[in-house]
Design a protein around this motif. Structure first.
Motif, PDB file in Angstrom:
ATOM      1  N   ILE A  80       0.823  -1.205   0.000  1.00  0.00           N
ATOM      2  CA  ILE A  80       0.000   0.000   0.000  1.00  0.00           C
ATOM      3  C   ILE A  80       0.865   1.267   0.000  1.00  0.00           C
ATOM      4  CG2 ILE A  80      -1.784   1.263   1.266  1.00  0.00           C
ATOM      5  CD1 ILE A  80      -2.960  -1.202   0.355  1.00  0.00           C
ATOM      6  N   ILE A  81       1.964   1.218   0.752  1.00  0.00           N
ATOM      7  CA  ILE A  81       2.809   2.409   0.837  1.00  0.00           C
ATOM      8  C   ILE A  81       3.342   2.772  -0.542  1.00  0.00           C
ATOM      9  CG2 ILE A  81       4.944   3.303   1.840  1.00  0.00           C
ATOM     10  CD1 ILE A  81       4.334   1.263   4.161  1.00  0.00           C
ATOM     11  N   GLY A  82       3.534   1.741  -1.366  1.00  0.00           N
ATOM     12  CA  GLY A  82       4.027   1.977  -2.724  1.00  0.00           C
ATOM     13  C   GLY A  82       3.052   2.781  -3.566  1.00  0.00           C
ATOM     14  N   LEU A  83       1.791   2.849  -3.112  1.00  0.00           N
ATOM     15  CA  LEU A  83       0.789   3.602  -3.880  1.00  0.00           C
ATOM     16  C   LEU A  83       0.892   5.103  -3.619  1.00  0.00           C
ATOM     17  CD1 LEU A  83      -2.352   1.362  -3.371  1.00  0.00           C
ATOM     18  CD2 LEU A  83      -1.036   1.633  -5.464  1.00  0.00           C
ATOM     19  N   GLN A  84       1.636   5.472  -2.585  1.00  0.00           N
ATOM     20  CA  GLN A  84       1.688   6.876  -2.185  1.00  0.00           C
ATOM     21  C   GLN A  84       2.063   7.812  -3.345  1.00  0.00           C
ATOM     22  OE1 GLN A  84       1.374   8.310   1.217  1.00  0.00           O
ATOM     23  NE2 GLN A  84       3.251   9.451   1.549  1.00  0.00           N
ATOM     24  N   PRO A  85       3.166   7.527  -4.094  1.00  0.00           N
ATOM     25  CA  PRO A  85       3.511   8.440  -5.192  1.00  0.00           C
ATOM     26  C   PRO A  85       2.386   8.587  -6.207  1.00  0.00           C
ATOM     27  CG  PRO A  85       5.275   6.865  -4.819  1.00  0.00           C
ATOM     28  CD  PRO A  85       4.141   6.437  -3.965  1.00  0.00           C
ATOM     29  N   LEU A  86       1.740   7.445  -6.502  1.00  0.00           N
ATOM     30  CA  LEU A  86       0.639   7.466  -7.467  1.00  0.00           C
ATOM     31  C   LEU A  86      -0.514   8.321  -6.950  1.00  0.00           C
ATOM     32  CD1 LEU A  86       0.428   6.083 -10.186  1.00  0.00           C
ATOM     33  CD2 LEU A  86      -0.851   4.246  -9.097  1.00  0.00           C
ATOM     34  N   LEU A  87      -0.822   8.170  -5.677  1.00  0.00           N
ATOM     35  CA  LEU A  87      -1.920   8.927  -5.080  1.00  0.00           C
ATOM     36  C   LEU A  87      -1.602  10.423  -5.095  1.00  0.00           C
ATOM     37  CD1 LEU A  87      -2.887   6.668  -2.047  1.00  0.00           C
ATOM     38  CD2 LEU A  87      -4.286   7.174  -4.048  1.00  0.00           C
ATOM     39  N   ILE A  88      -0.338  10.755  -4.820  1.00  0.00           N
ATOM     40  CA  ILE A  88       0.038  12.173  -4.833  1.00  0.00           C
ATOM     41  C   ILE A  88      -0.074  12.722  -6.249  1.00  0.00           C
ATOM     42  CG2 ILE A  88       1.993  13.750  -4.501  1.00  0.00           C
ATOM     43  CD1 ILE A  88       2.766  12.090  -2.072  1.00  0.00           C
ATOM     44  N   LEU A  89       0.307  11.867  -7.199  1.00  0.00           N
ATOM     45  CA  LEU A  89       0.202  12.262  -8.611  1.00  0.00           C
ATOM     46  C   LEU A  89      -1.246  12.562  -8.975  1.00  0.00           C
ATOM     47  CD1 LEU A  89       2.660  12.257 -10.542  1.00  0.00           C
ATOM     48  CD2 LEU A  89       1.746  10.160 -11.537  1.00  0.00           C
ATOM     49  N   TRP A  90      -2.149  11.733  -8.491  1.00  0.00           N
ATOM     50  CA  TRP A  90      -3.566  11.897  -8.823  1.00  0.00           C
ATOM     51  C   TRP A  90      -4.221  13.001  -8.005  1.00  0.00           C
ATOM     52  CZ3 TRP A  90      -4.927   6.005  -8.253  1.00  0.00           C
ATOM     53  CH2 TRP A  90      -4.404   5.311  -9.357  1.00  0.00           C
ATOM     54  N   LEU A  91      -3.934  13.012  -6.735  1.00  0.00           N
ATOM     55  CA  LEU A  91      -4.745  13.819  -5.823  1.00  0.00           C
ATOM     56  C   LEU A  91      -4.000  14.999  -5.228  1.00  0.00           C
ATOM     57  CD1 LEU A  91      -6.237  10.731  -3.999  1.00  0.00           C
ATOM     58  CD2 LEU A  91      -7.449  12.153  -5.641  1.00  0.00           C
ATOM     59  N   GLY A  92      -2.735  15.151  -5.583  1.00  0.00           N
ATOM     60  CA  GLY A  92      -1.985  16.267  -5.038  1.00  0.00           C
ATOM     61  C   GLY A  92      -1.472  15.978  -3.651  1.00  0.00           C
ATOM     62  N   LEU A  93      -1.051  17.034  -2.981  1.00  0.00           N
ATOM     63  CA  LEU A  93      -0.386  16.852  -1.689  1.00  0.00           C
ATOM     64  C   LEU A  93      -1.343  17.055  -0.522  1.00  0.00           C
ATOM     65  CD1 LEU A  93       2.867  18.764  -2.589  1.00  0.00           C
ATOM     66  CD2 LEU A  93       2.682  16.324  -2.127  1.00  0.00           C
ATOM     67  N   GLY A  94      -2.605  17.306  -0.800  1.00  0.00           N
ATOM     68  CA  GLY A  94      -3.548  17.665   0.277  1.00  0.00           C
ATOM     69  C   GLY A  94      -3.980  16.478   1.115  1.00  0.00           C
ATOM     70  N   GLU A  95      -5.028  16.712   1.867  1.00  0.00           N
ATOM     71  CA  GLU A  95      -5.574  15.705   2.763  1.00  0.00           C
ATOM     72  C   GLU A  95      -6.087  14.485   2.015  1.00  0.00           C
ATOM     73  OE1 GLU A  95      -5.904  15.792   6.459  1.00  0.00           O
ATOM     74  OE2 GLU A  95      -4.179  16.912   5.722  1.00  0.00           O
ATOM     75  N   THR A  96      -6.683  14.722   0.827  1.00  0.00           N
ATOM     76  CA  THR A  96      -7.326  13.626   0.096  1.00  0.00           C
ATOM     77  C   THR A  96      -6.359  12.478  -0.157  1.00  0.00           C
ATOM     78  OG1 THR A  96      -8.351  15.463  -1.058  1.00  0.00           O
ATOM     79  CG2 THR A  96      -9.000  13.260  -1.726  1.00  0.00           C
ATOM     80  N   ALA A  97      -5.130  12.797  -0.565  1.00  0.00           N
ATOM     81  CA  ALA A  97      -4.160  11.741  -0.851  1.00  0.00           C
ATOM     82  C   ALA A  97      -3.842  10.964   0.416  1.00  0.00           C
ATOM     83  CB  ALA A  97      -2.892  12.340  -1.431  1.00  0.00           C
TER      84      ALA A  97
END
Lengths: 294, 306
Positions: free
Chosen positions: A147-164
């Motif tokens: 799951i931690i590996g998804l972090q870069p992808l999530l930041i790419l999609w959702l930015g650096l805010g709370e949502t990611a």
């Protein structure tokens, strides 16, 4: 020889406590028992809890001694007293509370969204063929993606805010909930479904009276896992570009070489984990009253 | 089917009309509101394939009918065209060797098997007691008994049913705290509370110890005498079948190979000669030669039911 021994044993008078020792016999071994003339062993024992606590106290005493004596530099590891002092300061100026609030909020969001998602997917795949085919295969595959590996992808999609950050937690929570709940639904005694049929329960009633309560013990195991995962992922999420939360406090402390604050944050994390686990255990005991031995 | 055997009936033929009228008479005596058997057959529901279509039942007993009932599991034909009819209030015991399909037949009658072929006419209100009590462990005993029952009176009827099986005071207990016999009695109460016109008992005493089983026999006898549902008891215990049933069937190779009325006077004792004769006959039908197997000695040692 053996025969005469037997006869003697049988003839022994049964009045009063018979302490006559049984003769050793070939082929038989003697099992340890308490003889009637022996008093119950009343050796003094330190209560288990005290012993356990003593271990913790010893560790802290050693730690404190090491830092007071100057063997441990505050740069490497602050002593317990320093941690307590800094903790008091951070409580006084409100820093700890606002960090705690931000972290708690994220975990609650993660659990609040992740748990229902996991449960709904588990119901869908456990109760319907289509759901099973569509959901289960995918999840079993995704489960092995760290799951931690998804972090870069999530930041790419959702930015650096709370949502990611919250999305990461949601995913981390949904998996253990799904896995535990769906396995429980699948392994539910098929006889209970027959019973529900005979009793004329509809689909909704089947889910309410049979499926959900039957899957509950396993779901609660999943919930404990999920909560642990949520706190774990929170540390990661808050160390990436956060401006609030316990993890942010730690990263900032690292920049200023404040090992006392780092240790304080670790203690806070541990306490939060303990408290949430304790809460789930209480829930467990209340909800699973029907299980023997509770 | 053994052609030369006395008293052997083809199902659906002119069988035991005496039993039918006798039962109807008893019913009229015990509950005047009960309609006659002619009226009751109309309220039976058709269970055919997936469709359980039916009208609302008003009667307490309606019997059941199967016509050409078949069921296969892969290449294995377990039921090969069963024609069977039970009169309202009749207590039928179904014997068969292990794996003979007796439970399959019961499940079909319960409406639990949508893959069975042929025709089935059963009353709308059916209840099943399985071999395991099958109580939901997360519901109290009372909630288990009233499972699926709606209305404010459900709890009251549940309490009454628990009282009938001697479990008053256990309403709020968790099922896992009950003994095997108590749990099975709770399962019986769960069946009773539905006021079934057809009561299906699938080896309900099989998992109980011998003493508890004797008590359960008496209880079932008493309850069935009071409520007079049509009963199908699936069992492998020949004595149990003779003790309880009005009529005993033997299922062999997918057919009813023997269909015999018991016709023994009420306190049936295992030691009676008629009892022994019937037992020998049923055992022979089940493929056991008592003289060769030494059955006599062991059954004589078994405790006597009162």
């Amino acid at each position: 020889m053996t025969g005469s021994d037997l006869t003697r044993t049988v003839r022994a008078p049964v009045t009063g406590p018979v302490i006559a020792a049984a003769q050793p016999r070939p082929g038989l071994v003697r099992l340890p028992t308490r003889r009637p003339d022996q008093a119950a062993r009343a050796r003094f024992r330190i209560p288990r809890g005290v012993e356990r606590l003593a271990g913790v106290v010893l560790l802290f005493a050693g730690w404190q001694t090491a830092s007071s004596a100057g063997w441990l530099s505050p740069r490497v590891l602050a002593g317990p007293s320093a941690v307590v002092t800094v903790g008091w300061d951070l409580i006084q100026d409100g820093t700890l509370w606002s960090a705690l609030r931000a972290s708690l909020w994220r975990v609650l969001w993660g659990l609040g969204l992740g748990v229902p998602i996991g449960v709904v997917l588990a119901l869908a795949s456990g109760l319907t063929r289509v759901g099973d085919d569509l959901v289960d295969g995918n999840i079993q595959m995704l489960r092995f993606v760290p799951i931690i590996g998804l972090q870069p992808l999530l930041i790419l999609w959702l930015g650096l805010g709370e949502t990611a950050k919250i999305s990461l937690l949601v995913m981390g929570v949904a998996f253990p909930i799904y896995v535990n709940t769906s396995v429980a639904i699948r392994s539910l005694n098929p006889g209970y479904r027959e019973l529900a049929d005979v009793a004329g329960l509809g689909r909704a009633a089947l889910i309410r009276h049979v499926v959900i309560p039957g899957a509950l013990p396993s779901f609660l195991v999943g919930l404990r896992l999920a909560t642990a995962v949520a706190w774990l992922l929170l540390v990661f999420a808050e160390q990436m570009n956060a401006h609030s939360g316990i993890g942010y406090l730690m990263i900032r402390a690292q920049t200023f070489f404040q090992s006392d604050v780092i240790v304080l944050c670790l203690v806070v994390y541990a306490l939060l984990g303990l408290i949430s686990d304790g809460l789930i255990r209480i829930l467990d005991r209340r909800v699973l009253r029907w299980q023997p031995g509770r | 089917m053994a052609a030369g055997t006395l008293n052997t009936h083809t199902a659906g033929s002119t069988r035991q009309s005496a039993t039918t009228t006798e039962t109807a008479a008893t019913q009229a005596a015990t509950s005047p509101a009960t309609p006659t058997s002619t009226a009751t057959t109309e309220t039976a529901t058709t269970v055919s394939g997936h469709n359980v279509s039916g009208t609302t039942p008003t009667d307490a007993a309606a019997g059941f009918v199967t016509r050409g009932l078949t069921r296969s599991f892969g290449p294995r034909r377990v039921l090969r065209g069963i024609d069977l009819e039970a009169a309202p209030g009749e207590f039928v015991a179904l014997l068969g060797r292990s794996g003979s399909g007796k439970s399959t037949l019961l499940r079909a009658l319960a409406g639990l098997d949508s893959e069975a072929g042929g025709e089935l006419l059963v009353p709308e209100r059916r209840a099943v007691v399985f071999q395991d009590p099958r109580l939901l462990p997360w519901k109290s005993v009372l909630d288990n008994v009233t499972l699926g029952q709606r209305g404010a009176a459900a709890a009251e009827r549940g309490r009454a049913a628990l009282g009938e099986v001697g479990l008053t005071g256990h309403e709020r207990d968790w099922p896992k705290t009950l003994s095997g016999g108590e749990a099975q009695r709770a399962a019986l109460a769960r069946a009773l509370v539905r006021e079934p016109a057809l009561l299906l008992l699938d080896e309900p005493f099989g998992a109980l110890d011998a003493l508890t089983r004797i008590r359960m026999h008496a209880l079932v006898q008493e309850l069935c005498g009071r409520h007079r549902p049509t009963v199908l008891l699936v069992t492998h215990d020949v004595d149990e079948a003779i003790l309880l049933a009005d009529r005993v069937l033997v299922l062999t190779d997918g057919h009813i190979s023997l269909d015999v009325p018991v016709g023994l006077p009420s306190p049936r004792l295992r030691g009676d000669e008629a009892f022994t004769v019937l037992r020998s006959r049923l055992l022979r039908e089940l493929g056991i030669d008592e003289n060769a197997a030494g059955i006599h000695a062991s059954s004589a040692a078994a405790p006597q039911a009162g």
